[in-house]
Design a protein around this motif. Structure first.
Motif, PDB file in Angstrom:
ATOM      1  N   GLN A   1       0.918  -1.455  -0.313  1.00 19.54           N
ATOM      2  CA  GLN A   1       0.089   0.551   0.267  1.00 19.54           C
ATOM      3  C   GLN A   1       0.725   1.316   0.051  1.00 19.54           C
ATOM      4  N   LEU A   2       1.926   1.088   0.775  1.00 18.41           N
ATOM      5  CA  LEU A   2       3.017   2.177   1.057  1.00 18.41           C
ATOM      6  C   LEU A   2       3.123   2.500  -0.721  1.00 18.41           C
ATOM      7  N   PHE A   3       3.760   1.201  -1.275  1.00 17.12           N
ATOM      8  CA  PHE A   3       4.144   2.241  -2.665  1.00 17.12           C
ATOM      9  C   PHE A   3       3.615   2.515  -3.134  1.00 17.12           C
ATOM     10  N   ARG A   4       2.210   1.588  -3.062  1.00 16.12           N
ATOM     11  CA  ARG A   4       1.146   2.193  -4.405  1.00 16.12           C
ATOM     12  C   ARG A   4       1.060   3.418  -3.550  1.00 16.12           C
ATOM     13  N   GLU A   5       1.235   4.189  -2.874  1.00 15.98           N
ATOM     14  CA  GLU A   5       0.695   5.637  -2.759  1.00 15.98           C
ATOM     15  C   GLU A   5       1.989   6.205  -3.137  1.00 15.98           C
TER      16      GLU A   5
ATOM     17  N   ILE B   1     -14.698   2.028  -0.702  1.00 17.32           N
ATOM     18  CA  ILE B   1     -13.405   1.507  -0.625  1.00 17.32           C
ATOM     19  C   ILE B   1     -12.782   0.701  -0.716  1.00 17.32           C
ATOM     20  N   LYS B   2     -11.147   1.126  -1.175  1.00 19.50           N
ATOM     21  CA  LYS B   2     -11.129  -0.509  -1.500  1.00 19.50           C
ATOM     22  C   LYS B   2      -9.711  -1.057  -0.591  1.00 19.50           C
ATOM     23  N   GLY B   3      -9.385   0.274   0.399  1.00 20.53           N
ATOM     24  CA  GLY B   3      -8.891  -0.305   1.037  1.00 20.53           C
ATOM     25  C   GLY B   3      -8.073   0.231   2.167  1.00 20.53           C
ATOM     26  N   VAL B   4      -6.859   0.687   3.058  1.00 20.03           N
ATOM     27  CA  VAL B   4      -6.687   1.717   4.143  1.00 20.03           C
ATOM     28  C   VAL B   4      -5.440   1.724   3.931  1.00 20.03           C
ATOM     29  N   ARG B   5      -5.407   3.314   3.757  1.00 21.58           N
ATOM     30  CA  ARG B   5      -4.013   3.997   3.713  1.00 21.58           C
ATOM     31  C   ARG B   5      -2.945   3.227   4.282  1.00 21.58           C
ATOM     32  N   ALA B   6      -1.465   3.593   3.690  1.00 22.11           N
ATOM     33  CA  ALA B   6      -1.028   3.074   4.629  1.00 22.11           C
ATOM     34  C   ALA B   6      -0.376   3.628   5.610  1.00 22.11           C
ATOM     35  N   LYS B   7      -0.185   5.271   5.971  1.00 21.26           N
ATOM     36  CA  LYS B   7      -0.106   5.535   7.522  1.00 21.26           C
ATOM     37  C   LYS B   7      -1.016   5.232   8.291  1.00 21.26           C
ATOM     38  N   THR B   8      -2.157   5.110   7.937  1.00 19.10           N
ATOM     39  CA  THR B   8      -3.183   4.725   8.864  1.00 19.10           C
ATOM     40  C   THR B   8      -3.029   3.035   9.598  1.00 19.10           C
ATOM     41  N   ILE B   9      -2.669   2.116   8.891  1.00 23.03           N
ATOM     42  CA  ILE B   9      -2.376   0.896   9.026  1.00 23.03           C
ATOM     43  C   ILE B   9      -1.249   1.383   9.944  1.00 23.03           C
TER      44      ILE B   9
END
Length: 877
Positions: A323-327, A380-388
């Motif tokens: 997710q971090l890579f995706r962002e 919503i597709k998922g959760v942002r990396a910062k939130t995880i």
């Protein structure tokens, strides 16, 4: 032993001995074998696997370079030898493939020395995967297939013309063959395909430690993307660039070391490349890692629990870092789409995000609010990396004080009351470590497996799958129309989901898991202020979650007395609806291979007959005579519609037993009757094989003169055909004819659809019916690989009443088991009126209703002991 002391080769000694060696291939092979033996010794002495692998890579590099020089290849300016793939990243296990790229400046139509070099590697006993390509060919193949590109991306120079290697490195930079976004999307797609292959879970009986979700490949995916986009080469470089933090680095390296340790041991145990934790090796590995049996849990189960918990952590980190890579890669260069939700949350480029990095610290209830929002917003597709990362940072706040606060309890219940995405969000709660913190009783079963062939998932994964199945019943009619209808009519579906969550939570406690689970769900209900009626319902469902499947599969549910007995155990008629849904979803979630048309039909039959019996259960219960009369009236209408005279079938029915009518549906009674009346020659056997049967399998119907060995010969013949007999009903008419119905499935647990097999079955069974004086031989089959690892003492139990004797046989489900039991019946002239065959993984539990040759119960202890001895002898033979 330290790394510096682990030397697997001596360069000068090797060079000196190689010159005088007559068989140079043998010398290379001996050096490699000696190195492997030293590795194994070092592993047994406890040297870190990472150090052993480094030493093995050095040995391999040395041997390959020596072989390359031996054939004068190092002098050629048009060749370069490059390690790629796992070998390229210096990850080499005892029997790993050796991936090589021979880079050349032009086409090599024939290079004899290169061919000799590759042959030598094979002669050394190496599994070599090699390709000879020009730079242009590398570019073409890599562009065509991203897996080829990834394989080349992990490269190390070994020998030859260095400028060629430097040219290859330029080809692998972002923007040449792939952009960062293209490469990222390819790797994510490949991971999705890999996850689908393993049913999106690594919690299997025999998991793949490399390719399964949470396995080593998940770490590889992260490092590949990091290497391509940022230029990092390993996890430590990701830490240096602050792409991962210290805590994440520690978990990744611990997980990687744990899996590498297992993979190394697995190669040594299998003496070949093996990445599956097969039953063949699980106990050996558990013992070698010093896992021992403890009260209520086996050492092998403790070993596998640790394995599953490690891969759970690795999959969670894979989820976070992708997710971090995706962002960073996809979202970094384009305007963001922001949608406000409330003062704490927003949707950022289709992913849920917190507004403040400390929101969970200052408002801990939002740790649960997040999962409610995920269900309420399906877009919503998922959760942002910062939130995880923030969830992981503050999940420790979910403690005893947190659990006791009413607002948190209401939020947790709200998750179960949502209409969609309940199971995926519970799965997320497990992955992020929230669920086990909120419910400590659930933490105990995370990663807990049962060492058998029946439960193919860990308790926590099975529970999530069960809840997923229940939610699917509500969401779509296609899954199961009856379940869909029932689910939509439930007054409190969240109570069913809560009961499902607790149904197996007592496993591994050393207590009856149903009773202990019922106690736990009562405590949960009280803490979360469920009404008294809902508390009672949840507790009853957990305590009785096995009841319906046990009755349907092990009792004669054609007997109204059995149905009435089951109905009386239901506190309220609505309990039947809840229990039926829980039972169907539970079986499907235990092992997908268990669910078949036969089990489906049994449970539906018990559901419908019980529903009919409930209104009268306490006053004038439905009797056998009433059911028989109703079945005959319905079958009569079918026969009259076919133009068959009433006098014909009434006369025939007068010769049939009551048991026949109770065990067949009106449709099957009409079909059998029409077949028998259409016969021109009653002296020859009648055989019918059809799929249109009420019990969900293929029906083998036989009408012939009664003979003592009929059951045994038919069972053995069907077994020789490779068919699985699930149920048998043997009825005798007053005129001395046998009406036998066998419900069978093929080896894939499906009704027979292969016309050739049906024709062959018809021919062989009919042949046997015409020659019953000859006894077919038992077909010899190998014991399946997985069964070899289980020991099960055969049990033979008798229960006698005025109707006859019920015989229960519990044994290892070896091939031909039923045929061997049937042979025992034949030896002692035992008559079978009904049989149910139930397989529980490696465990077979078969029920037979029997009498002696005089059609009397086996109430004599000597008769029972004699039959038990013959059965045991036949099973052992």
């Amino acid at each position: 032993m330290s790394e510096s002391r682990l030397t697997l080769f001596k360069p000068r000694t090797f060079a000196r001995e190689l010159i005088i060696a007559e068989d140079k291939a043998a010398y290379f092979r001996e050096t490699l074998q000696q190195g492997r033996e030293q590795m194994e010794q070092a592993f047994k002495q406890g040297l870190p696997v990472a150090d052993i692998i480094k030493s093995y890579v050095k040995l391999m590099d040395f041997l390959l370079c020596q072989a390359y020089t031996l054939f004068a290849l190092s002098k050629q300016l048009n060749l370069c030898l490059i390690a790629v793939g796992g070998y390229g990243r210096s990850e080499l296990f005892p029997y790993s493939d050796i991936d090589l790229l021979v880079l050349t400046t032009d086409q090599l139509s024939s290079e004899k020395n290169l061919e000799k070099f590759i042959c030598l590697l094979w002669d050394m006993g190496l599994e070599v995967g090699h390709s000879v390509r020009t730079l242009e060919e590398c570019a073409l193949q890599a562009k065509k297939d991203c897996t080829v590109f990834t394989n080349i991306l992990e490269n190390r120079y070994l020998a030859g013309h260095r400028p060629l290697h430097r040219s290859l490195l330029k080809l692998l930079k972002p923007g040449v063959l792939y952009t960062s976004q293209e490469f990222f999307e390819n790797k994510v797609h490949e991971q999705e395909q890999r996850y689908e292959k393993y049913e999106r879970t690594a919690y299997h009986l025999e998991p793949n430690i490399k390719k399964g979700p949470g396995g080593l490949r998940d770490i590889h995916v992260i490092t590949w993307i990091s290497k391509f986009h940022f230029g990092g080469i390993d996890l430590s470089s990701m830490l240096e660039h602050r792409f991962i933090n210290q805590s994440e680095y520690k978990l990744l390296t611990q997980g990687q070391n744990f899996l590498c340790h297992i993979r190394f041991a697995l190669h040594l145990a299998a003496k070949k490349r093996e990445d599956r934790l097969l039953f063949d090796f699980q106990i050996h590995l558990a013992e070698s890692f010093h896992y021992v049996d403890k009260p209520h849990v086996k050492g092998i189960e403790l070993f596998m629990r640790d394995y599953f918990r490690h891969i759970k952590g690795l999959r969670s980190l894979n989820d976070l870092l992708l997710q971090l890579f995706r962002e960073m890669i996809i979202g970094g260069d384009r305007p963001s789409k922001i949608k406000e939700i409330d003062e704490n949350f927003l949707i950022h480029d289709d992913y849920l995000a917190i507004r403040s990095g400390t929101i969970f610290k200052h408002q801990p209830e939002t740790l649960l609010t997040l999962f409610v929002l995920l269900s309420q917003h399906p877009e919503i597709k998922g959760v942002r990396a910062k939130t995880i990362r923030s969830i992981r940072r503050y999940r420790h706040l979910v403690n005893e004080d947190y659990r006791n606060q009413p607002k948190h309890q209401r939020l947790f219940l709200e998750i179960f009351k949502q209409k969609i995405n309940i199971a995926p969000n519970l799965q997320r709660m497990v992955r992020y470590g929230i669920l086990e913190n909120y419910l400590p009783e659930f933490a105990r079963v995370v990663g807990q497996m049962q060492y058998d062939l029946y439960h193919i998932y860990t308790v926590d994964q099975h529970t999530i799958f069960l809840i997923r199945n229940l939610c699917l019943f509500r969401e779509t009619k296609n899954t199961d129309p009856l379940c869909h209808t029932i689910m939509l009519g439930l007054p409190n579906p969240e109570v069913l989901l809560i009961a499902a969550f607790y149904h197996d939570i007592g496993k591994g406690s050393g207590q009856d898991h149903s009773l202990y689970g019922a106690q736990l769900v009562e405590h949960f209900s009280e803490r979360h202020n469920l009404s008294q009626s809902n508390k009672q319902l949840a507790s009853w469902l957990v305590q009785n979650h096995l009841l319906m499947s046990q009755v349907a599969q092990r009792k004669d549910i054609n007997d109204p007395d059995i149905v009435n007995e089951f109905a009386r155990k239901l506190v309220h008629p609505i309990y039947l609806e809840y229990l039926y849904l829980l039972t169907v979803a539970d079986i499907k979630a235990t092992n997908p291979a268990l669910w078949n048309s036969w089990r489906d039909s049994l449970l539906k039959q018990l559901y419908h007959t019980t529903k009919r019996a409930l209104p009268r259960i306490h006053d004038n219960p439905i009797s056998k005579r009433e059911i028989i009369h109703e079945l005959q009236q319905q079958a009569m209408q079918r026969l009259i519609q076919q133009g068959i005279g009433k006098n014909q079938f009434i006369t025939l029915w007068d010769t049939f037993s009551d048991d026949y009518f109770l065990r067949e549906s009106e449709k099957d009674i009409a079909h059998h009757t029409a077949l028998i009346l259409s016969r021109k020659n009653t002296e020859t056997p009648l055989l019918s094989i059809r799929n249109d049967h009420s019990k969900g399998g293929t029906e083998v119907f036989i009408h012939t003169k009664e003979l003592d060995n009929l059951f045994a010969n038919c069972v053995i013949t069907l077994d020789r055909l490779g068919l699985n007999i699930l149920e048998a009903s043997i009825n005798t008419s007053t005129e001395g004819y046998s009406l036998d119905t066998y419900i069978v499935l093929d080896q894939k647990d499906k009704p027979l659809t292969d016309k050739e097999l049906i024709t062959r079955a018809h021919k062989l069974v009919l042949k046997q019916l015409n020659h019953l004086e000859t006894h077919p031989s038992l077909k010899k089959r190998r014991l399946p690989r997985q069964l070899k690892h289980f020991e099960l003492r055969t049990e033979v139990n008798f229960e006698t009443n005025r109707h006859g004797t019920q015989l229960q046989i519990i044994a290892l489900d070896r091939p031909g088991l039923l045929a061997r039991i049937a042979k025992a019946f034949n030896q002692l002239s035992i008559k079978v009126s009904h049989a149910k065959i139930f397989t529980h993984g490696e465990r077979a539990e078969d029920i037979f209703y029997i009498t002696n040759e005089n059609e009397q119960p086996l109430d004599n202890t000597e008769q029972q002991k004699a039959l038990e001895k013959v059965i045991l002898d036949n099973i052992k033979s």
